[in-house]
Structure formats: C-alpha cells, structure tokens
Design a protein around this motif. Structure first.
Motif, PDB file in Angstrom:
ATOM      1  N   GLN A 149       0.835  -1.205   0.000  1.00 21.20           N
ATOM      2  CA  GLN A 149       0.000   0.000   0.000  1.00 21.20           C
ATOM      3  C   GLN A 149       0.876   1.263   0.000  1.00 21.20           C
ATOM      4  OE1 GLN A 149      -2.604  -0.547   3.395  1.00 21.20           O
ATOM      5  NE2 GLN A 149      -4.173  -1.509   2.126  1.00 21.20           N
ATOM      6  N   ALA A 150       1.969   1.203   0.740  1.00 17.82           N
ATOM      7  CA  ALA A 150       2.892   2.343   0.742  1.00 17.82           C
ATOM      8  C   ALA A 150       3.538   2.509  -0.633  1.00 17.82           C
ATOM      9  CB  ALA A 150       3.965   2.142   1.811  1.00 17.82           C
ATOM     10  N   ASP A 151       3.886   1.395  -1.275  1.00 11.67           N
ATOM     11  CA  ASP A 151       4.440   1.462  -2.632  1.00 11.67           C
ATOM     12  C   ASP A 151       3.441   2.118  -3.581  1.00 11.67           C
ATOM     13  OD1 ASP A 151       6.772   0.298  -1.856  1.00 11.67           O
ATOM     14  OD2 ASP A 151       6.347  -1.672  -2.717  1.00 11.67           O
ATOM     15  N   ALA A 152       2.166   1.723  -3.437  1.00 11.59           N
ATOM     16  CA  ALA A 152       1.135   2.294  -4.311  1.00 11.59           C
ATOM     17  C   ALA A 152       1.024   3.808  -4.091  1.00 11.59           C
ATOM     18  CB  ALA A 152      -0.202   1.606  -4.046  1.00 11.59           C
ATOM     19  N   ALA A 153       1.096   4.229  -2.810  1.00 14.59           N
ATOM     20  CA  ALA A 153       1.006   5.670  -2.514  1.00 14.59           C
ATOM     21  C   ALA A 153       2.201   6.425  -3.088  1.00 14.59           C
ATOM     22  CB  ALA A 153       0.922   5.873  -1.003  1.00 14.59           C
ATOM     23  N   LEU A 154       3.399   5.848  -2.983  1.00 20.00           N
ATOM     24  CA  LEU A 154       4.595   6.491  -3.527  1.00 20.00           C
ATOM     25  C   LEU A 154       4.519   6.601  -5.049  1.00 20.00           C
ATOM     26  CD1 LEU A 154       7.394   4.855  -1.332  1.00 20.00           C
ATOM     27  CD2 LEU A 154       6.829   7.287  -1.422  1.00 20.00           C
ATOM     28  N   ASN A 155       4.072   5.531  -5.688  1.00 17.60           N
ATOM     29  CA  ASN A 155       3.975   5.563  -7.153  1.00 17.60           C
ATOM     30  C   ASN A 155       2.891   6.532  -7.622  1.00 17.60           C
ATOM     31  OD1 ASN A 155       5.841   3.518  -8.627  1.00 17.60           O
ATOM     32  ND2 ASN A 155       5.185   2.431  -6.785  1.00 17.60           N
ATOM     33  N   GLN A 156       1.802   6.645  -6.842  1.00 20.18           N
ATOM     34  CA  GLN A 156       0.766   7.613  -7.205  1.00 20.18           C
ATOM     35  C   GLN A 156       1.305   9.027  -7.105  1.00 20.18           C
ATOM     36  OE1 GLN A 156      -2.553   6.930  -8.322  1.00 20.18           O
ATOM     37  NE2 GLN A 156      -2.167   9.068  -8.907  1.00 20.18           N
ATOM     38  N   LEU A 157       2.078   9.290  -6.036  1.00 16.25           N
ATOM     39  CA  LEU A 157       2.673  10.618  -5.882  1.00 16.25           C
ATOM     40  C   LEU A 157       3.648  10.908  -7.028  1.00 16.25           C
ATOM     41  CD1 LEU A 157       3.138  13.217  -4.308  1.00 16.25           C
ATOM     42  CD2 LEU A 157       4.777  11.980  -2.857  1.00 16.25           C
ATOM     43  N   ALA A 158       4.454   9.907  -7.401  1.00 13.59           N
ATOM     44  CA  ALA A 158       5.397  10.092  -8.521  1.00 13.59           C
ATOM     45  C   ALA A 158       4.648  10.370  -9.823  1.00 13.59           C
ATOM     46  CB  ALA A 158       6.281   8.855  -8.668  1.00 13.59           C
ATOM     47  N   ASP A 159       3.575   9.624 -10.059  1.00 13.17           N
ATOM     48  CA  ASP A 159       2.779   9.829 -11.281  1.00 13.17           C
ATOM     49  C   ASP A 159       2.178  11.231 -11.304  1.00 13.17           C
ATOM     50  OD1 ASP A 159       3.379   7.280 -12.087  1.00 13.17           O
ATOM     51  OD2 ASP A 159       1.469   6.408 -11.451  1.00 13.17           O
ATOM     52  N   ASP A 160       1.648  11.664 -10.140  1.00 12.46           N
ATOM     53  CA  ASP A 160       1.030  12.999 -10.070  1.00 12.46           C
ATOM     54  C   ASP A 160       2.068  14.095 -10.324  1.00 12.46           C
ATOM     55  OD1 ASP A 160      -1.344  11.774  -9.498  1.00 12.46           O
ATOM     56  OD2 ASP A 160      -1.252  12.142  -7.330  1.00 12.46           O
ATOM     57  N   LEU A 161       3.248  13.920  -9.738  1.00 14.92           N
ATOM     58  CA  LEU A 161       4.308  14.915  -9.942  1.00 14.92           C
ATOM     59  C   LEU A 161       4.702  14.998 -11.413  1.00 14.92           C
ATOM     60  CD1 LEU A 161       6.570  14.087  -6.848  1.00 14.92           C
ATOM     61  CD2 LEU A 161       5.341  16.230  -7.220  1.00 14.92           C
ATOM     62  N   MET A 162       4.880  13.838 -12.041  1.00 15.33           N
ATOM     63  CA  MET A 162       5.315  13.833 -13.449  1.00 15.33           C
ATOM     64  C   MET A 162       4.217  14.370 -14.366  1.00 15.33           C
ATOM     65  SD  MET A 162       7.763  10.469 -13.887  1.00 15.33           S
ATOM     66  CE  MET A 162       6.551   9.262 -13.406  1.00 15.33           C
ATOM     67  N   ALA A 163       2.957  14.080 -14.028  1.00 11.83           N
ATOM     68  CA  ALA A 163       1.844  14.552 -14.868  1.00 11.83           C
ATOM     69  C   ALA A 163       1.712  16.069 -14.835  1.00 11.83           C
ATOM     70  CB  ALA A 163       0.536  13.907 -14.411  1.00 11.83           C
ATOM     71  N   SER A 164       2.245  16.703 -13.773  1.00 14.41           N
ATOM     72  CA  SER A 164       2.113  18.159 -13.662  1.00 14.41           C
ATOM     73  C   SER A 164       3.091  18.903 -14.566  1.00 14.41           C
ATOM     74  CB  SER A 164       2.354  18.582 -12.210  1.00 14.41           C
ATOM     75  OG  SER A 164       3.695  18.318 -11.826  1.00 14.41           O
ATOM     76  N   MET A 165       4.110  18.198 -15.053  1.00 14.72           N
ATOM     77  CA  MET A 165       5.100  18.841 -15.916  1.00 14.72           C
ATOM     78  C   MET A 165       4.557  18.962 -17.341  1.00 14.72           C
ATOM     79  SD  MET A 165       7.799  19.494 -14.023  1.00 14.72           S
ATOM     80  CE  MET A 165       9.398  19.442 -14.847  1.00 14.72           C
ATOM     81  N   ASP A 166       4.996  19.973 -18.044  1.00 14.59           N
ATOM     82  CA  ASP A 166       4.552  20.192 -19.417  1.00 14.59           C
ATOM     83  C   ASP A 166       5.759  20.328 -20.338  1.00 14.59           C
ATOM     84  OD1 ASP A 166       3.032  20.653 -21.645  1.00 14.59           O
ATOM     85  OD2 ASP A 166       2.713  22.792 -21.211  1.00 14.59           O
ATOM     86  N   PRO A 167       6.083  19.288 -21.132  1.00 19.63           N
ATOM     87  CA  PRO A 167       5.387  18.018 -21.256  1.00 19.63           C
ATOM     88  C   PRO A 167       5.792  17.070 -20.125  1.00 19.63           C
ATOM     89  CG  PRO A 167       7.272  18.029 -22.723  1.00 19.63           C
ATOM     90  CD  PRO A 167       7.227  19.392 -22.076  1.00 19.63           C
ATOM     91  N   PRO A 168       4.982  16.042 -19.849  1.00 18.72           N
ATOM     92  CA  PRO A 168       5.339  15.071 -18.806  1.00 18.72           C
ATOM     93  C   PRO A 168       6.639  14.356 -19.151  1.00 18.72           C
ATOM     94  CG  PRO A 168       3.027  14.850 -19.433  1.00 18.72           C
ATOM     95  CD  PRO A 168       3.672  15.762 -20.448  1.00 18.72           C
ATOM     96  N   PRO A 169       7.424  13.953 -18.149  1.00 14.63           N
ATOM     97  CA  PRO A 169       8.668  13.225 -18.414  1.00 14.63           C
ATOM     98  C   PRO A 169       8.416  11.961 -19.235  1.00 14.63           C
ATOM     99  CG  PRO A 169       8.547  13.909 -16.123  1.00 14.63           C
ATOM    100  CD  PRO A 169       7.214  14.206 -16.723  1.00 14.63           C
ATOM    101  N   ALA A 170       9.383  11.625 -20.081  1.00 13.38           N
ATOM    102  CA  ALA A 170       9.191  10.519 -21.017  1.00 13.38           C
ATOM    103  C   ALA A 170       9.468   9.150 -20.400  1.00 13.38           C
ATOM    104  CB  ALA A 170      10.103  10.721 -22.228  1.00 13.38           C
ATOM    105  N   ILE A 171      10.348   9.098 -19.418  1.00 11.07           N
ATOM    106  CA  ILE A 171      10.766   7.801 -18.873  1.00 11.07           C
ATOM    107  C   ILE A 171       9.889   7.428 -17.684  1.00 11.07           C
ATOM    108  CG2 ILE A 171      12.664   6.549 -17.788  1.00 11.07           C
ATOM    109  CD1 ILE A 171      14.584   8.312 -19.314  1.00 11.07           C
TER     110      ILE A 171
END
Length: 283
Positions: free
Chosen positions: A75-97
């Motif tokens: 569950q902690a892994d899922a929360a960390l990955n969700q936070l990483a996804d949210d951070l990357m989605a906020s960039m314009d354009p989103p990171p490629a890797i």
C-alpha cells in the motif's frame, strides 16, 4: 680485436646504449605511459558520459527487469507511485521515462535512483519529513536523476574505467562484472555535484508545477543538518547518507533562495499509507 684501418669512420659511442641513468630512463617511460593512460581515461570517460544518455532506455530497463527487492508494504508502494505519477503529470510536457518507486525496509534515511527507472525510498526517510511536500522534493529529485539518465551515465563511466584497468592488469571481464553486478543489485550510485544541482533544480520546477509553490522543499535537508551531530555519534545510521550528499548546506541555501518569492503556503500531510509507517517520536 682487430684495429680498424687508419681513416676508416668510427662508430659513435653509446649509439645503442645512451649514457643516461637506467633508473631515470625507466621512470621517464613509466611517467609517459601514465600520462597517456590518464589522457585516454579522461577522453573515454567524457565520451561515455556524452553517449550514455543516448542509449535506448529499453536496453537499460531490460538489464534490470528482475528487481531483487522485496515489497513489505504494497500500500505504501502504491502511494509512492501515485505521488510520482502525479508529480510527473504536472510537468509540461510530462517526463518521457516511466518511474517505479519502492519503499525498502532500511532505517538509514535515504533515497536513490538507479537503472531501469527505479527509485528506492528507505523507511527511515519517512521519519525525516513531516509533509507530503518534503517527501515530494526528495522523490522529484530522484525522478530528475532518471530523466537526465544519470544512473546509466555513472555506470558507463565506471565500466570504462574498469575496462581500462582490466586491460592494464590483465583482469577478465572486470568492466562487465562492475556494470551488471551493480545494476543487478540496484546499488546506490554516486552522482557528481553537477548532477545533484541539476536534479535539485528539476525537483523545484516539478514541485512548483504540482503544488503551485515549493514550500517544504528544504524539509528533508534541514533534518539532515539537524542530525549532523547525531551522525558523529551514530555513524551507522547517518554516515552513508552524508557521504553521498556532501552539499547539504549549499543545497539548503539554494532551496531557501527559491522560497521567499513563493510566500507561505499550506503543506499537504503525508498520505495515510505512508504516515502510519512513521515513528511517532521522530528519528
């Protein structure tokens, strides 16, 4: 020995045996070989650092597809990955890797990026931040290393040095053992100061894009400084961290220069799945 006829040209003395000291001559030869090796090493290391970011990421990911790390807190892994996804989605354009985050059961407060887009966060790091913003800064910093291809650059330089050393000493497959041995074990890599500064700047841009401010960006680094005296007393817990992050005070100063313009802003609490793993009394 039969004497030469009068008027016959004489062979110069020391034509095959110069009158220099043999030890001095040997030293000159060693110095010359050393200079050539040093120049060759520098050239190849620079070349490896330049070419490494152009290695297809799928090759890098394939080399570490089997991650030998247990997942004690899914569950902690899922929360960390969700936070990483949210951070990357906020960039314009989103990171490629793509990035995969894993919480590992270590009390040493640390985080590191390694091959294949993997970011490892230690459980002890959760005790060193009080908000999601503080954790996001650390996570965004490691995402920055991955997006800049720093892990493969460091590994490539290590492999080049290992290959040259193997050529000189006659060692077999030293470079390949270094490369795949480290990648297989997801070993923490030591990035240089330019890489660290670039990842910090990338993280600040990511926090500003996601939260609209960078409050809390210095949280973890302030905790590092606060525990500086503890590091002297408890080297086993903190020593590795300070060795791999030598610019703590400089980094705090750079981060704080970005804070005043942002003003005070609300920080978000840690996600519940991560907060419940923190120690109530702190580190």
């Amino acid at each position: 020995m039969t004497p030469l006829p009068d008027g016959n040209p004489r062979v110069p003395e020391h034509i095959n045996n110069p009158p220099q000291n043999a030890l001095l001559e040997f030293g000159s030869l060693v110095a010359m070989v050393g200079l050539v090796m040093a120049a060759l090493t520098l050239l190849l290391v620079l070349l490896a650092g330049f070419l490494a970011p152009h290695i297809p990421f799928r090759w890098e990911a394939a080399a570490v597809s089997d991650v030998p790390v247990s997942a004690p807190w899914p569950q902690a892994d899922a929360a960390l990955n969700q936070l990483a996804d949210d951070l990357m989605a906020s960039m314009d354009p989103p990171p490629a890797i793509p990035v995969q985050v894993r919480l590992i059961d270590m009390q040493i407060p640390n985080a590191f990026a390694t091959l294949g887009g993997h970011v490892l966060i230690t459980r002890g790091l959760l005790d060193s931040v009080t908000s999601e913003n503080g954790l996001a800064m650390v996570l965004a910093h490691e995402i920055g290393h991955i997006q800049h291809r720093d892990p493969i650059a460091v590994l490539s330089r290590s492999a080049v040095i290992g290959l040259l050393w193997a050529a000189v000493t006659g060692g077999e497959n030293f470079a390949m053992q270094t490369l795949f041995g480290q990648s297989g074990g997801l070993t923490a890599l030591r990035f240089n100061r330019d890489m660290e500064r670039r990842a910090d700047q990338y993280a600040l841009e990511m926090l500003a894009a996601h939260y609209g401010h960078v409050q809390g960006a210095d949280e973890f680094f302030q905790a590092m400084v606060a525990h500086q005296s503890l590091a002297d007393q408890d080297a086993g817990r903190w020593q590795a961290l300070f060795q791999s992050h030598p610019l703590t005070r400089e980094r705090i100063k750079a981060l704080q220069q970005a804070l005043p313009a942002q003003g005070e802003a609300e920080r978000r609490p840690l996600p519940p799945a991560l907060h419940k793993l923190t120690r109530p009394e702190g580190p």
